[in-house]
Each structure stands twice: as C-alpha cells, then as structure tokens.
Design a protein around this motif. Structure first.
Motif, short mmCIF file in Angstrom:
data_model
loop_
_atom_site.label_atom_id
_atom_site.label_comp_id
_atom_site.label_asym_id
_atom_site.label_seq_id
_atom_site.Cartn_x
_atom_site.Cartn_y
_atom_site.Cartn_z
N GLU A 3 10.86 6.06 82.96
CA GLU A 3 9.46 6.41 83.19
C GLU A 3 9.33 7.62 84.11
OE1 GLU A 3 10.50 3.00 84.48
OE2 GLU A 3 10.83 2.96 82.32
N LEU A 4 10.23 7.68 85.09
CA LEU A 4 10.19 8.78 86.04
C LEU A 4 10.40 10.12 85.33
CD1 LEU A 4 10.13 9.83 89.00
CD2 LEU A 4 12.60 9.52 89.03
N TYR A 7 7.51 10.93 83.11
CA TYR A 7 6.36 11.38 83.90
C TYR A 7 6.50 12.85 84.28
CZ TYR A 7 2.83 11.55 87.56
OH TYR A 7 1.74 11.89 88.31
N ILE A 8 7.67 13.19 84.79
CA ILE A 8 7.87 14.57 85.23
C ILE A 8 7.84 15.53 84.03
CG2 ILE A 8 9.47 16.17 86.36
CD1 ILE A 8 10.51 13.71 87.96
N SER A 11 4.48 16.12 82.61
CA SER A 11 3.61 16.90 83.50
C SER A 11 3.93 18.39 83.43
CB SER A 11 3.78 16.45 84.95
OG SER A 11 3.53 15.08 85.07
N ILE A 12 5.16 18.68 83.07
CA ILE A 12 5.60 20.07 83.10
C ILE A 12 5.50 20.73 81.73
CG2 ILE A 12 7.67 21.49 83.36
CD1 ILE A 12 8.53 19.57 85.59
N ALA A 54 15.98 18.82 90.88
CA ALA A 54 15.03 17.97 91.61
C ALA A 54 14.83 16.65 90.87
CB ALA A 54 13.70 18.71 91.78
N MET A 55 14.78 16.72 89.55
CA MET A 55 14.64 15.48 88.76
C MET A 55 15.83 14.56 89.02
SD MET A 55 12.95 16.15 85.03
CE MET A 55 13.85 17.53 84.42
N THR A 57 17.69 14.43 91.67
CA THR A 57 17.62 13.88 93.02
C THR A 57 16.68 12.68 93.07
OG1 THR A 57 17.96 16.13 93.82
CG2 THR A 57 17.28 14.50 95.44
N LEU A 58 15.51 12.82 92.45
CA LEU A 58 14.56 11.71 92.48
C LEU A 58 15.07 10.54 91.62
CD1 LEU A 58 10.99 13.28 92.44
CD2 LEU A 58 12.61 12.96 94.30
N ARG A 60 18.05 9.68 91.30
CA ARG A 60 19.06 8.98 92.07
C ARG A 60 18.41 7.90 92.96
NH1 ARG A 60 22.40 13.41 93.20
NH2 ARG A 60 21.26 13.81 95.11
N VAL A 61 17.24 8.25 93.51
CA VAL A 61 16.52 7.27 94.33
C VAL A 61 16.13 6.06 93.47
CG1 VAL A 61 14.42 6.85 95.66
CG2 VAL A 61 15.67 8.99 95.95
N ALA A 62 15.60 6.35 92.29
CA ALA A 62 15.20 5.27 91.39
C ALA A 62 16.40 4.40 91.05
CB ALA A 62 14.58 5.84 90.12
N LYS A 65 17.39 2.11 93.91
CA LYS A 65 16.49 0.96 93.98
C LYS A 65 16.89 -0.12 92.98
CE LYS A 65 13.26 0.33 96.12
NZ LYS A 65 13.23 -0.40 97.42
N ALA B 76 6.87 5.76 89.78
CA ALA B 76 7.91 5.84 88.75
C ALA B 76 9.30 5.70 89.36
CB ALA B 76 7.78 7.14 87.98
N MET B 77 9.43 6.05 90.63
CA MET B 77 10.73 5.91 91.29
C MET B 77 10.95 4.45 91.71
SD MET B 77 11.58 9.07 93.80
CE MET B 77 9.97 9.62 94.25
N SER B 142 13.10 17.88 97.15
CA SER B 142 12.96 17.81 95.70
C SER B 142 11.58 17.28 95.32
CB SER B 142 14.03 16.88 95.10
OG SER B 142 15.29 17.49 95.22
#
Lengths: 75, 288
Positions: A3-4, A7-8, A11-12, A54-55, A57-58, A60-62, A65, B76-77, B142
């Motif tokens: 989903e992340l 979403y990105i 949007s782009i 950047a995608m 990096t984010l 990686r956070v997801a 989790k 989303a994250m 980021s």
C-alpha cells in the motif's frame, strides 16, 4: 508495504491508473514490484534515483514494523 | 514574507497600489493601516496614508494536501505516529539568505526571484518516533523529500515543507551550530582550514548561517554531491601564517577532541588542513 508503494507511486505518476504493485514472498524476503506507465518511470525513479531511494527508506520502516525483509524492484 | 509598505493619498489608494505591486487580491493579504493620512486644506498640511500589506502565505489547499500526504504515508507505513501541532511557519522566521530548496535546484544558486515558496512546518509524534527519524535522520529526510515532491506535484505550487519528529531537527541543528562554532574557534586559534564531514544542503546552509556573523572566518562548500562539505577558513588579515616547523605531531593530534559525543551523529573526526595548501576534496591527512 504494498500500500505504501502504491500510495507514493499513484501520487507521483501522471497516469495513476497504470500503477501496478505486486507483493511476492521469496525465500527470506518480500519482493515488491512496481510497474508504471513508461512515461512515468523516470518520475518514480527521480533524479539520481532520489525518489526510489526515498521509497526504499520508508519501505524499510514498514518492513521493520512487520518484522520482515523487503526489496523494491522497478522492472 | 516581508510586509510591503505603501503610501497613497487615501488608505484605499495605498492598498490598491500595494495589491498591484504584489499582484494579489484583497483576500490574499493582511492590511495594517499605519497612518490614515490627512487630506488637508487645498493641499496644505496633507499627509499621505500609509499601509502595511502582508501576503498571506497559507494556501489552505497546500496545507491540507501536505497534511493528508504525511498522514497517508504514516498510515501506509503502519507506524504509530501522528501529525501534531501543524503550524504555518512565517517567512519572517527564516534567515534572510536565499533558501536552498530541497528537490528542484541542487544548490539554489541564481534562479530565485520567481515565486516565493510556501513554507509549512509539521511535527510528528508517537511511539515510533525513533524509527521515523532513522539513522542520522535518514528516514526523516526521505519522508520530507517525498512529501515535498508529492505536494508540489499535486498542487503545482512551490512548497518548502519542513517535517520534524519530536523536535529532532532543532536538536540536530543545535548540535551542528555548536560544532561549527567550536571548529571556527579552532580555525582561528590554529590559523588552519577545518573541513567538516560531508552533509546535505540544508545542514550546510545551517552551518553557513551559523558562521555568517563570525568575521574571523569564512565558510565554503567543496566537493560534489554526497561528498560536498563545508570548510571553515580563517581570514588571514593581521594573523601571521602558522610557523612551518614541526607541525606533524600537532596535526595528527588536533582532530581528537573534535570527536562527536553523540553516537547517532555519524560525524567522524574532522580533518584539518594547513593553511596555504590549496584545499582538495578527499585529501586525507594521517590520523594519530
């Protein structure tokens, strides 16, 4: 995680309808595959790969989790 | 945004002139009447009306888009964090130097005088704050980069959205400033050029600003891309060049006490350089 990226990318992209993200399990990791319209490919990668970086990096956070490892591919 | 002061025979005329100059409508500005003016008698004793007109920067549309985008990304994250205290930052709070815009121009040199960007600041708080900052603030950078990118694409506006997580940026900025001032002192004391570790444009700007008022040194960025870093150069006047003898041991020991104390700061020790030697990016000096 899928989903992340969806979403990105939506949007782009100039053509959000053409954004297709798939998530597959491969051995020890999840592979996220992002497909966009040919004209949008440059946008989701970005100058010097900044957007895709950047995608990742984010993403990686997801993944942290969820306690998994993840790879983002743009074929 | 600096308020524009305008005079006219009447308040109305002054406001009209200001609006024309700003190319804005009455709904886009705030007007403060400084002096109502006087019409006088047959032009005698007449005084111009004086108004102060400030452009409202908050386009609600940009603000909402930015907030939605940040919340969308956080959701989303799957992180436990939320946007708090969204505040519209004032242009006046920014230092006077031309801002280095994050995505469009690599160094912000030249091409400034078009549209003023819209400045917005958001703060994020929550259990996962540490995760959102990331090593050396990488995740936060980021996130901020993507939010700026997405919002400027969606709204067509030039935006400069600042995202902070539980005050991290301010603490980081404070550390950079004090490190810069410390190195400036060292540069003056030793008459040598000090190079800081490579850092992104926004951090370099912070350092440039921090030392802009220090007349003893000047700062200069050298190197390209990821390797671009700041050198702090002592000004020569009135100072004899350092003696050329016996600098070796001294040189090796020097950067020791520059070691950052904070472990999440990736800065290694800063390397110094003899004055008079032209600075080259990547030049390394033997460590002690």
């Amino acid at each position: 995680m899928k989903e992340l990226i969806e979403y990105i990318a939506r949007s782009i992209a100039d053509d959000p309808a053409a954004v297709v993200v798939t998530e597959t399990q491969e051995e020890d990791r999840v592979v996220i595959r992002l497909e966009v319209a040919p004209d949008d490919k440059g946008k989701v990668i970005g100058r010097q790969g900044r957007v895709v970086q950047a995608m990742r990096t984010l993403l990686r956070v997801a993944a942290v989790k969820k306690g998994v490892r993840v790879n983002l591919e743009i074929p | 945004m600096e308020p524009l002061e305008m005079t006219g025979k009447t308040v109305e005329e002054a406001v009209e002139k200001a609006l024309r100059q700003l190319d804005a409508g009455l709904e886009d500005v705030e007007v403060v009447v400084v002096d109502k003016g006087r019409s006088g008698v047959f032009g005698l004793g007449a005084e111009d009306a004086r108004v102060r007109v400030t452009l409202k920067l908050e386009a609600p549309d940009v603000f909402d888009t930015a907030k939605e985008t940040i919340e969308g990304l956080l959701g989303a994250m799957g992180v436990a964090a939320a946007v708090v205290l969204p505040e519209i930052s004032q242009r006046a709070a920014m230092p006077a130097a031309p801002p280095l815009l994050p995505p469009p121009s690599p160094e912000g040199e030249g091409e400034m005088p078009e549209a003023e960007p819209i400045f917005l600041t958001f703060d994020i708080e929550g259990e996962d704050a540490g995760l959102l900052i990331g090593r050396g603030g990488e995740t936060l950078s980021s996130l901020q980069f993507l939010v700026n990118f997405i919002v400027s694409r969606k709204t067509g506006e030039k935006v400069m959205i600042n995202i902070d997580v539980e005050g991290y940026r301010e603490r980081h900025a404070e550390r950079l400033r004090s490190q810069a001032m410390h190195l400036a002192d060292r540069a003056v004391q030793t008459g040598r050029i000090f190079a800081m570790d490579p850092m992104p444009a926004r951090d370099r700007r912070l350092v440039h600003m921090a030392l802009a008022g220090d007349t003893r040194v000047r700062t200069e960025s050298v190197g390209e891309g990821e390797d671009r870093k700041i050198t702090i150069i002592p000004k020569r006047e009135g100072r004899p060049p350092p003696p050329p003898r016996g600098p070796r041991e001294y040189l090796g020991q020097q950067p020791r006490d520059q070691q950052p104390r904070d472990p999440d700061e990736r800065h290694r020790s800063s390397r110094d350089q003899r004055t008079g030697v032209p600075f080259q990016s990547g030049t390394r000096f033997p460590q002690a």
